[in-house]
Design an enzyme around this catalytic site. Sequence first.
Site, PDB file in Angstrom:
ATOM      1  N   ASN A   1     -54.710   1.167   4.029  1.00  0.00           N
ATOM      2  CA  ASN A   1     -55.014   0.790   2.656  1.00  0.00           C
ATOM      3  C   ASN A   1     -54.556  -0.661   2.442  1.00  0.00           C
ATOM      4  O   ASN A   1     -53.365  -0.957   2.567  1.00  0.00           O
ATOM      5  CB  ASN A   1     -54.277   1.765   1.727  1.00  0.00           C
ATOM      6  CG  ASN A   1     -54.550   1.490   0.275  1.00  0.00           C
ATOM      7  OD1 ASN A   1     -54.552   0.336  -0.141  1.00  0.00           O
ATOM      8  ND2 ASN A   1     -54.751   2.523  -0.502  1.00  0.00           N
TER       9      ASN A   1
ATOM     10  N   HIS B   1     -52.444  -3.691  -1.233  1.00  0.00           N
ATOM     11  CA  HIS B   1     -51.291  -4.526  -1.562  1.00  0.00           C
ATOM     12  C   HIS B   1     -51.392  -5.945  -1.013  1.00  0.00           C
ATOM     13  O   HIS B   1     -50.608  -6.808  -1.395  1.00  0.00           O
ATOM     14  CB  HIS B   1     -49.997  -3.825  -1.175  1.00  0.00           C
ATOM     15  CG  HIS B   1     -49.799  -2.613  -2.044  1.00  0.00           C
ATOM     16  ND1 HIS B   1     -49.729  -2.700  -3.414  1.00  0.00           N
ATOM     17  CD2 HIS B   1     -49.753  -1.291  -1.753  1.00  0.00           C
ATOM     18  CE1 HIS B   1     -49.611  -1.484  -3.924  1.00  0.00           C
ATOM     19  NE2 HIS B   1     -49.625  -0.611  -2.935  1.00  0.00           N
TER      20      HIS B   1
ATOM     21  N   GLU C   1     -61.183   4.733  -2.849  1.00  0.00           N
ATOM     22  CA  GLU C   1     -60.481   5.621  -3.769  1.00  0.00           C
ATOM     23  C   GLU C   1     -60.841   5.190  -5.179  1.00  0.00           C
ATOM     24  O   GLU C   1     -60.819   3.997  -5.493  1.00  0.00           O
ATOM     25  CB  GLU C   1     -58.965   5.486  -3.605  1.00  0.00           C
ATOM     26  CG  GLU C   1     -58.445   5.887  -2.255  1.00  0.00           C
ATOM     27  CD  GLU C   1     -56.960   5.557  -2.108  1.00  0.00           C
ATOM     28  OE1 GLU C   1     -56.360   4.991  -3.040  1.00  0.00           O
ATOM     29  OE2 GLU C   1     -56.419   5.845  -1.056  1.00  0.00           O
TER      30      GLU C   1
ATOM     31  N   GLU D   1     -57.578  15.289   0.718  1.00  0.00           N
ATOM     32  CA  GLU D   1     -56.446  14.479   1.152  1.00  0.00           C
ATOM     33  C   GLU D   1     -55.215  15.036   0.448  1.00  0.00           C
ATOM     34  O   GLU D   1     -55.132  15.026  -0.789  1.00  0.00           O
ATOM     35  CB  GLU D   1     -56.647  12.997   0.808  1.00  0.00           C
ATOM     36  CG  GLU D   1     -55.434  12.168   1.238  1.00  0.00           C
ATOM     37  CD  GLU D   1     -55.661  10.666   1.133  1.00  0.00           C
ATOM     38  OE1 GLU D   1     -56.811  10.198   1.179  1.00  0.00           O
ATOM     39  OE2 GLU D   1     -54.636   9.956   0.999  1.00  0.00           O
TER      40      GLU D   1
ATOM     41  N   ARG E   1     -59.205   0.231  -9.079  1.00  0.00           N
ATOM     42  CA  ARG E   1     -58.676   0.848 -10.301  1.00  0.00           C
ATOM     43  C   ARG E   1     -59.404   0.312 -11.509  1.00  0.00           C
ATOM     44  O   ARG E   1     -59.936  -0.806 -11.497  1.00  0.00           O
ATOM     45  CB  ARG E   1     -57.178   0.562 -10.424  1.00  0.00           C
ATOM     46  CG  ARG E   1     -56.332   1.145  -9.306  1.00  0.00           C
ATOM     47  CD  ARG E   1     -54.864   0.895  -9.564  1.00  0.00           C
ATOM     48  NE  ARG E   1     -54.373   1.768 -10.608  1.00  0.00           N
ATOM     49  CZ  ARG E   1     -53.644   2.866 -10.389  1.00  0.00           C
ATOM     50  NH1 ARG E   1     -53.306   3.205  -9.168  1.00  0.00           N
ATOM     51  NH2 ARG E   1     -53.247   3.614 -11.387  1.00  0.00           N
TER      52      ARG E   1
ATOM     53  N   HIS F   1     -58.518   1.021  -3.188  1.00  0.00           N
ATOM     54  CA  HIS F   1     -58.554   1.738  -4.472  1.00  0.00           C
ATOM     55  C   HIS F   1     -58.995   0.741  -5.533  1.00  0.00           C
ATOM     56  O   HIS F   1     -58.275  -0.210  -5.824  1.00  0.00           O
ATOM     57  CB  HIS F   1     -57.160   2.290  -4.779  1.00  0.00           C
ATOM     58  CG  HIS F   1     -57.080   3.127  -6.015  1.00  0.00           C
ATOM     59  ND1 HIS F   1     -55.938   3.806  -6.360  1.00  0.00           N
ATOM     60  CD2 HIS F   1     -57.986   3.406  -6.992  1.00  0.00           C
ATOM     61  CE1 HIS F   1     -56.148   4.472  -7.493  1.00  0.00           C
ATOM     62  NE2 HIS F   1     -57.388   4.225  -7.900  1.00  0.00           N
TER      63      HIS F   1
ATOM     64  N   HIS G   1     -49.845   9.088   1.051  1.00  0.00           N
ATOM     65  CA  HIS G   1     -48.999   8.633  -0.043  1.00  0.00           C
ATOM     66  C   HIS G   1     -47.532   8.645   0.370  1.00  0.00           C
ATOM     67  O   HIS G   1     -46.997   9.676   0.730  1.00  0.00           O
ATOM     68  CB  HIS G   1     -49.169   9.448  -1.329  1.00  0.00           C
ATOM     69  CG  HIS G   1     -48.945   8.585  -2.542  1.00  0.00           C
ATOM     70  ND1 HIS G   1     -47.690   8.250  -2.983  1.00  0.00           N
ATOM     71  CD2 HIS G   1     -49.813   7.933  -3.337  1.00  0.00           C
ATOM     72  CE1 HIS G   1     -47.804   7.457  -4.015  1.00  0.00           C
ATOM     73  NE2 HIS G   1     -49.084   7.234  -4.248  1.00  0.00           N
TER      74      HIS G   1
ATOM     75  N   THR H   1     -50.617   6.089  -7.687  1.00  0.00           N
ATOM     76  CA  THR H   1     -51.210   7.388  -8.012  1.00  0.00           C
ATOM     77  C   THR H   1     -50.131   8.473  -7.991  1.00  0.00           C
ATOM     78  O   THR H   1     -49.547   8.749  -6.953  1.00  0.00           O
ATOM     79  CB  THR H   1     -52.306   7.722  -6.975  1.00  0.00           C
ATOM     80  OG1 THR H   1     -53.090   6.560  -6.755  1.00  0.00           O
ATOM     81  CG2 THR H   1     -53.176   8.846  -7.471  1.00  0.00           C
TER      82      THR H   1
ATOM     83  N   ARG I   1     -56.133  -3.978 -10.925  1.00  0.00           N
ATOM     84  CA  ARG I   1     -54.841  -4.657 -10.707  1.00  0.00           C
ATOM     85  C   ARG I   1     -54.686  -5.187  -9.288  1.00  0.00           C
ATOM     86  O   ARG I   1     -53.905  -6.078  -9.049  1.00  0.00           O
ATOM     87  CB  ARG I   1     -53.681  -3.744 -11.074  1.00  0.00           C
ATOM     88  CG  ARG I   1     -53.488  -2.584 -10.129  1.00  0.00           C
ATOM     89  CD  ARG I   1     -52.217  -1.836 -10.441  1.00  0.00           C
ATOM     90  NE  ARG I   1     -52.338  -1.047 -11.659  1.00  0.00           N
ATOM     91  CZ  ARG I   1     -51.603   0.043 -11.881  1.00  0.00           C
ATOM     92  NH1 ARG I   1     -50.709   0.450 -10.992  1.00  0.00           N
ATOM     93  NH2 ARG I   1     -51.749   0.734 -12.978  1.00  0.00           N
TER      94      ARG I   1
HETATM   95  N1  PXP Z   1     -54.015   7.954  -0.335  1.00  0.00           N
HETATM   96  C1  PXP Z   1     -54.314   7.872  -1.658  1.00  0.00           C
HETATM   97  C2  PXP Z   1     -55.356   8.814  -2.193  1.00  0.00           C
HETATM   98  C3  PXP Z   1     -53.718   6.921  -2.497  1.00  0.00           C
HETATM   99  O1  PXP Z   1     -54.047   6.861  -3.799  1.00  0.00           O
HETATM  100  C4  PXP Z   1     -52.805   6.010  -1.926  1.00  0.00           C
HETATM  101  C5  PXP Z   1     -52.200   4.936  -2.781  1.00  0.00           C
HETATM  102  O2  PXP Z   1     -53.199   4.070  -3.200  1.00  0.00           O
HETATM  103  C6  PXP Z   1     -52.532   6.110  -0.547  1.00  0.00           C
HETATM  104  C7  PXP Z   1     -53.125   7.110   0.216  1.00  0.00           C
HETATM  105  C8  PXP Z   1     -51.587   5.176   0.133  1.00  0.00           C
HETATM  106  O3  PXP Z   1     -50.298   5.368  -0.362  1.00  0.00           O
HETATM  107  P1  PXP Z   1     -49.145   4.381   0.123  1.00  0.00           P
HETATM  108  O4  PXP Z   1     -49.488   3.017  -0.395  1.00  0.00           O
HETATM  109  O5  PXP Z   1     -47.913   4.967  -0.521  1.00  0.00           O
HETATM  110  O6  PXP Z   1     -49.115   4.435   1.605  1.00  0.00           O
END
Ligand code: PXP
Length: 251
Positions: free
Chosen positions: A15, A18, A78, A159, A53, A51, A199, A109, A57
């Site tokens: 992901n 960030h 996402e 998931e 949003r 993601h 997550h 989330t 953001r």
């Molecule tokens: N999976 C989903 C569905 C999420 O919403 C997120 C956070 O955006 C992640 C995985 C990744 O989470 P993390 O950034 O804590 O690794």
Amino acid sequence: MTAIATAATCRLGVNVDHVATLRNARGTPYPDPVQAAYVCEAAGADQITIHLREDRRHIKDRDLEILRRCVTVPLNLEMAASEEMLALALLHKPDTVTLVPERREERTTEGGLDVAGQQPALRAYVAKLRDAGIVVSLFIDADVRQVDASAAVGAATIELHTGDYADAATPTLMRKQLAHLEAGALRGHHLGLAIAAGHGLTARNLGPVASLPHVEELNIGHAIVARAVFCGLEAAVREYKAAISEALARP
Ligand code: PXP
């Protein structure tokens, strides 16, 4: 005794939200999540996850548009189950859409999607995505009601939310959360669903989750980007791929 096999492989979805968070903090064009996606792919990421949003953001519409054209591994979008996001998904056609709950004031989330509480609406929503050839995944707590409802609304994948596992304060609580995740994975597999998890996962805590029966994919963002600050993104992704491989190689 019946042994339940661990999935032979477990894909890593990276992901890159960030990277965009850092870019947006100063309104600069860098660091670019598109460039990050290239680096992740080169380092062995099996999927790029973003993601989009409602408040934009981190990931912006422009990122989705360019990533859709550039990413060669599957792109997992996402998003909240809103009309605005449906239109964007149908326009850009990511390989997978993961439906997540979304509250503007949350930091990230929090909790899984309440599929059981909105089945008719979600069934129709999922059908529109599926009709466009998009694989639909639902981000849920590993709760039997939510797993059953996910199958009932026509999702292909669930998931499992690993936040409570990742945040568990003691080894006992962690084991309890892991057992909960395992029950969800077994139930989902029994219903014909593919199983992903994500997550709060880190190189230290991902092993037991990657080793759960039927878990085929982990989506990890924050910890990989944080690690990249110190060792570079390519090395960070390689470390996470190695951590998954090591976990799966353990007897
Ligand atoms: N999976 C989903 C569905 C999420 O919403 C997120 C956070 O955006 C992640 C995985 C990744 O989470 P993390 O950034 O804590 O690794």
